[in-house]
Design a protein around this motif. Structure first.
Motif, PDB file in Angstrom:
ATOM      1  N   GLY A   9      -8.889  84.518  59.710  1.00  0.00           N
ATOM      2  CA  GLY A   9      -7.964  83.398  59.847  1.00  0.00           C
ATOM      3  C   GLY A   9      -8.250  82.243  58.919  1.00  0.00           C
ATOM      4  O   GLY A   9      -7.584  81.201  59.007  1.00  0.00           O
ATOM      5  N   PRO A  33      -8.165  79.585  56.178  1.00  0.00           N
ATOM      6  CA  PRO A  33      -7.022  79.150  55.356  1.00  0.00           C
ATOM      7  C   PRO A  33      -7.201  79.378  53.861  1.00  0.00           C
ATOM      8  O   PRO A  33      -6.194  79.451  53.135  1.00  0.00           O
ATOM      9  CB  PRO A  33      -6.908  77.653  55.679  1.00  0.00           C
ATOM     10  CG  PRO A  33      -8.223  77.267  56.276  1.00  0.00           C
ATOM     11  CD  PRO A  33      -8.756  78.479  56.958  1.00  0.00           C
ATOM     12  N   CYS A  62      -6.236  89.606  60.059  1.00  0.00           N
ATOM     13  CA  CYS A  62      -5.785  88.772  58.942  1.00  0.00           C
ATOM     14  C   CYS A  62      -4.482  88.063  59.292  1.00  0.00           C
ATOM     15  O   CYS A  62      -3.754  88.475  60.202  1.00  0.00           O
ATOM     16  CB  CYS A  62      -5.627  89.602  57.671  1.00  0.00           C
ATOM     17  SG  CYS A  62      -4.205  90.718  57.646  1.00  0.00           S
ATOM     18  N   LYS A  63      -4.193  87.007  58.593  1.00  0.00           N
ATOM     19  CA  LYS A  63      -2.950  86.272  58.791  1.00  0.00           C
ATOM     20  C   LYS A  63      -1.770  87.141  58.358  1.00  0.00           C
ATOM     21  O   LYS A  63      -1.906  88.007  57.484  1.00  0.00           O
ATOM     22  CB  LYS A  63      -2.977  84.975  57.995  1.00  0.00           C
ATOM     23  CG  LYS A  63      -4.144  84.050  58.378  1.00  0.00           C
ATOM     24  CD  LYS A  63      -4.075  82.715  57.681  1.00  0.00           C
ATOM     25  CE  LYS A  63      -4.257  82.810  56.187  1.00  0.00           C
ATOM     26  NZ  LYS A  63      -5.581  83.303  55.769  1.00  0.00           N
ATOM     27  N   LYS A  64      -0.615  86.904  58.943  1.00  0.00           N
ATOM     28  CA  LYS A  64       0.556  87.745  58.699  1.00  0.00           C
ATOM     29  C   LYS A  64       0.926  87.788  57.228  1.00  0.00           C
ATOM     30  O   LYS A  64       1.333  88.829  56.708  1.00  0.00           O
ATOM     31  CB  LYS A  64       1.735  87.232  59.526  1.00  0.00           C
ATOM     32  CG  LYS A  64       2.989  88.087  59.416  1.00  0.00           C
ATOM     33  CD  LYS A  64       4.107  87.543  60.289  1.00  0.00           C
ATOM     34  CE  LYS A  64       5.365  88.397  60.157  1.00  0.00           C
ATOM     35  NZ  LYS A  64       6.479  87.865  61.006  1.00  0.00           N
ATOM     36  N   ASP A 103      -1.072  87.439  54.666  1.00  0.00           N
ATOM     37  CA  ASP A 103      -2.139  87.952  53.805  1.00  0.00           C
ATOM     38  C   ASP A 103      -1.860  89.404  53.425  1.00  0.00           C
ATOM     39  O   ASP A 103      -1.245  90.151  54.188  1.00  0.00           O
ATOM     40  CB  ASP A 103      -3.491  87.861  54.505  1.00  0.00           C
ATOM     41  CG  ASP A 103      -3.946  86.420  54.705  1.00  0.00           C
ATOM     42  OD1 ASP A 103      -3.277  85.511  54.174  1.00  0.00           O
ATOM     43  OD2 ASP A 103      -4.954  86.206  55.397  1.00  0.00           O
TER      44      ASP A 103
END
Length: 681
Positions: free
Chosen positions: A139, A141, A243-245, A247
């Motif tokens: 997560g 940034p 992971c972030k959507k 990424d």
């Protein structure tokens, strides 16, 4: 929206190894990168110990500290799984994770990629390190994407550990169900190789003259690909959980015994390639007479594009390359970093990351130079990188544009792997692949590699006016159906000698040749032969044009009312025998050529089929220049790349906008040594 490969602009990156440098250098390095136009860094692919210094002990402080600084400075990060270099505590405690040579001797710690994919212990430990890394950093940034492992199947693409034998047996049991089924598929009746139980089956082992059963080898290469794909898929599934959507997940490089198309579909968002055209100048393998030299990397970029139409470069040449143990190459000359960067972009790369920022001062790769030398001071290469960043900003309208080609070269993994273990197949295929690529380059004819499998729909083929399928020894009904429909709907298909004589197991068929291709090509092959050494160059006469039928000759006969002899052999004892047959099939035409394609022969085919030099009414270029075309929103962008060490003249026949200068040009234009110009409609 993804930070890179988003269709809006080009993005520049570099590979960075914070673990190699004192932390006092980090901030200045990041600031200098950003000033140079570098906004993405790749980290951590060889840093397992920085996260798990001993089994079950996880420490995150090192990369926490670095990522905090990266976020503060506005640097974006691609984080890697470190599974390409298991640490010494792991290999010492669990030697079963190590790969072995064909004699069973283990590859020991000290290099990289010394593991095997099929060790249950290694799979478990890899799951652990990936899970811990992704759950902790997923997560963050600063992180915009993930790279799995590093250069899958690089260094070694054969595996001979005990774990591989056990996994190979399971692979074969799933495929053949019974040992009798395997014996039938492998033709084990030959040389008394029949197996009575699965425990007698191994990965290929050392034999007299190292002559293994070819059907055994073909399945083994399929197994290696399957093992690597499962290893990548395991990591991808873990990363996706954390992971972030927005990424992305990728991996880098294209190597042997691996179905990259399947791996991409299963596990990746796009492929990235590692482009090192400087290998063309390696001092220990330099071929001065080769006119293609660094242009050969356009072939590799076309292979990458066959996996991902728009892709990234994770490692782009930026300095001299070489290890302490092998490879020696010079520093790129002024302009060559730009040339090779634009070569990548011309073929579909929207992200280019340079290997590496600082040249390492220790280890096997301390001669593999990056942008900066050992001192870290500003230099010519950094100035060139800054200029490339400026050019990228000025050409962002091209981002997301697709490479435009009307000629395709068909490939499939069954025939690639068969050619690897069959010297007859390898020899003809190597000749034709090299010659076709060179002919397309020298005639400024953009092309694609197009990979066939049993799921290929003919609609995927219809955008190509001509398809070459040079030596498809192995054919299947499903692939033939796609090709037959393509031709019947108006396409032109060219096949070469040694087509259709094997089944999927690599066994020779007892059909009349060219087997499954006979009806489509209107061809019968009563006899065939390698070109004998005392034959010299065997020529064929095609409407008064002499073409070489290289390496191997199928002696042809037309079969069917629509089959027409276009050329006959003009030399050897079979002079007068048909060498080229055209068969009209529906709205299209299928051509069967009885030889391998020499360079001049390939040029003649392009000319006579009307697809060579397709942009002759727009640009006239010398042979030393490559032409690549990308299209977007109905607009074409013509990349002209000069690989010569001197200036050349090109003729712009239609008024075009030169992108870097912003000028309208018609008439003569000059390209300096290694210079690239982009012309827009």
């Amino acid at each position: 929206m993804r930070e890179i490969i988003n269709g809006e602009r080009f993005v520049m990156g570099t590979c960075y190894y914070p673990e190699h440098w004192d932390s006092s250098l980090w901030e200045d390095d990041l600031e200098r990168m950003l000033q140079a136009g570098i906004e993405v860094i790749r980290i951590a692919e060889f840093a397992w110990n920085k996260i798990e210094p001993e089994e079950g002990v996880y420490t995150y402080e090192f990369f926490d500290s670095f990522l905090e600084l990266a976020q503060k400075k506005g640097m974006k990060v691609i984080f890697c799984t470190p599974t390409a270099t298991p640490p010494v505590w792991l290999t010492e405690k669990y030697p079963e994770v190590l790969n072995a040579d064909q004699d069973g001797l283990l590859y020991r710690h000290g290099a990289r990629r010394h593991y095997n994919y099929n060790s249950p212990v290694y799979q478990k430990l890899c799951r652990n390190i990936v899970e811990k890394s992704a759950s902790h950093y997923g997560g963050h940034p600063a992180i915009i994407g993930w790279q799995i492992d590093n250069e899958v199947n690089c260094e070694l693409d054969e595996f001979y550990s005990e774990s591989d034998t056990l996994a190979f047996r399971h692979f074969l049991q799933e495929k053949y169900k019974t040992i009798d089924g395997l014996n039938q598929a492998w033709g084990t009746i030959f040389w008394n190789q029949t197996y009575n139980c699965w425990e007698q089956v191994y990965v290929p082992r050392k034999t007299v003259h190292n002559t293994n059963n070819p059907h055994h080898l073909l399945d083994y290469y399929r197994f290696v690909s399957d093992s690597a794909r499962r290893f990548v898929r395991m990591q991808s599934e873990i990363i996706r959980k954390y992971c972030k959507k927005e990424d992305f997940i990728t991996t880098n490089g294209i190597f042997g015994n691996l179905d990259n198309q399947a791996m991409q579909k299963e596990s990746l968002d796009f492929m990235t390639y590692d482009s090192y055209p400087n290998f063309a100048y390696c001092l220990d393998d330099y071929q001065a007479e080769d006119p293609i030299k660094d242009r050969k990397w356009s072939r590799n970029l076309a292979e990458t594009r066959a996996i991902s139409p728009i892709f990234g470069i994770m490692e782009q040449q930026s300095g001299a390359n070489g290890w302490t143990t092998r490879m020696e190459a010079p520093t790129p000359r002024p302009g060559q970093i730009t040339l090779w960067t634009m070569q990548s972009i011309a073929h579909g790369a929207d992200f280019v990351s340079y290997f590496r920022w600082r040249t390492c001062t220790v280890g096997t790769e301390m001669y593999w130079h990056g942008i900066l030398d050992y001192s870290g001071r500003d230099n010519r290469r950094l100035r060139e990188i800054r200029e490339i960043a400026r050019k990228m900003e000025g050409m962002k309208e091209i981002a997301g544009a697709r490479y435009a080609a009307k000629v395709g070269i068909l490939k499939d993994y069954d025939n690639i792997w068969d050619a690897r273990q069959d010297k007859w197949h390898e020899r003809v295929d190597k000749c034709s692949q090299k010659s076709l690529f060179a002919a397309l380059q020298m005639t400024h004819t953009p092309f694609d590699y197009v990979y066939l499998d049993d799921e290929t729909d003919w609609e995927e083929l219809r955008k190509y006016e001509v398809l070459f399928y040079p030596h498809a020894s192995i054919l299947t009904d499903a692939r033939m159906k796609a090709l037959e429909t393509y031709v019947s709907e108006g396409g032109k298909l060219v096949m070469g000698c040694r087509t259709g004589y094997k089944d999927l197991c690599g066994r020779c068929v007892m059909d009349k040749l060219p087997g499954k291709a006979a009806e489509l090509t209107g061809t019968d092959i009563p006899e065939y032969s390698f070109v004998a050494p005392d034959d010299g160059r065997v020529l064929a006469d095609w409407d008064g044009t002499k073409v070489e039928a290289a390496v191997f000759n199928d002696l042809l006969e037309p079969a069917g009312e629509q089959a027409e002899v276009l050329a006959r052999y003009a030399s050897s004892y079979y002079a007068g025998t048909p060498a080229l047959i055209r068969n009209r099939y529906g709205k299209g035409e299928a051509y069967y050529f009885g030889g391998a394609f020499a360079l001049d022969t390939a040029k003649v085919f392009l000319d006579k089929l009307g697809v060579g030099t397709p942009w002759r009414e727009t640009l006239k270029l010398p042979e030393c220049c490559e032409l690549a075309v990308r299209e977007k929103d109905g607009r074409r962008y013509f990349f002209v790349l000069n690989y010569a060490p001197e200036s050349v003249k090109v003729e712009v026949k239609k008024e075009l906008r030169e992108l870097f200068a912003g000028e309208l040009i018609k008439g003569e234009a000059e390209l300096g040594a290694y210079e690239v110009k982009i012309f827009a409609e």
